[in-house]
Design a protein around this motif. Structure first.
Motif, short mmCIF file in Angstrom:
data_model
loop_
_atom_site.label_atom_id
_atom_site.label_comp_id
_atom_site.label_asym_id
_atom_site.label_seq_id
_atom_site.Cartn_x
_atom_site.Cartn_y
_atom_site.Cartn_z
N PRO A 94 0.82 -1.21 0.00
CA PRO A 94 0.00 0.00 0.00
C PRO A 94 0.86 1.27 0.00
O PRO A 94 0.37 2.36 -0.31
N ASP A 95 2.14 1.12 0.30
CA ASP A 95 3.07 2.25 0.36
C ASP A 95 3.70 2.48 -1.02
O ASP A 95 4.40 1.61 -1.56
N ALA A 96 3.46 3.66 -1.58
CA ALA A 96 4.00 3.99 -2.91
C ALA A 96 5.53 3.90 -2.93
O ALA A 96 6.11 3.52 -3.94
N GLY A 97 6.17 4.24 -1.84
CA GLY A 97 7.63 4.16 -1.77
C GLY A 97 8.13 2.74 -1.94
O GLY A 97 9.15 2.51 -2.61
N GLN A 98 7.42 1.79 -1.37
CA GLN A 98 7.80 0.38 -1.51
C GLN A 98 7.58 -0.09 -2.95
O GLN A 98 8.40 -0.83 -3.50
N ARG A 99 6.45 0.33 -3.55
CA ARG A 99 6.20 -0.04 -4.95
C ARG A 99 7.25 0.56 -5.87
O ARG A 99 7.71 -0.07 -6.82
N LEU A 100 7.68 1.79 -5.55
CA LEU A 100 8.71 2.44 -6.35
C LEU A 100 10.04 1.69 -6.23
O LEU A 100 10.72 1.46 -7.22
N LEU A 101 10.40 1.29 -5.02
CA LEU A 101 11.62 0.51 -4.83
C LEU A 101 11.57 -0.80 -5.63
O LEU A 101 12.55 -1.21 -6.23
#
Length: 143
Positions: A56-63
């Motif tokens: 749910p965290d965009a930062g994790q999806r970006l990584l």
């Protein structure tokens, strides 16, 4: 290609030559953190990215999308998750997903139609540019 386009392309190439090693380091650190925090030992990079791609965290999806760039191939088992990243609400995630597909080069030829379709409906200029670069990378002659 005009002089302005050539200059922009050279600037992008320079940026990529600086960022690529940093992305590899970031992907390695992310994997170490996962293992170091009691997470599962990951033998297949795709296995470790699958959950991160649905975070749910965009930062994790970006990584996760940036880690895919470094793989330089698209694991078949992640196809649907990559498609979801191309439709992500966060433009940085969408751009990174496009870059990941492009990084796979000609082996990602089956993605060309999807990228062009996304480019036709994309509202963010940076994402459209990333989609265009990905299509060009897919159609690039091996050098």
């Amino acid at each position: 290609m005009g002089p302005a386009s050539q200059a922009a392309r050279r600037a992008e190439d320079r940026r990529e030559s600086v960022l690529k090693p940093a992305r590899r380091i970031a992907a390695a650190l992310a994997a170490l953190l996962l293992v170091g925090c009691g997470g599962p030992t990951i033998h297949d990079p795709a296995e470790g990215l699958a959950g991160q791609m649905e975070s749910p965290d965009a930062g994790q999806r970006l990584l996760a999308a940036r880690a895919l760039i470094d793989l330089e191939y698209l694991p078949e088992e992640l196809t649907e998750k990559i498609r979801k990243l191309l439709d992500d609400p966060d433009p940085a995630v969408r751009a990174a997903a496009a870059e990941a597909v492009g990084a796979a080069g000609p082996e990602a030829a089956a993605w060309a139609k999807t990228l062009v379709e996304r480019q036709n409906v994309e509202t963010d200029r940076d994402v459209r540019d990333a989609l265009q670069r990905a299509v060009e990378q897919i159609h690039a002659e091996p050098g």
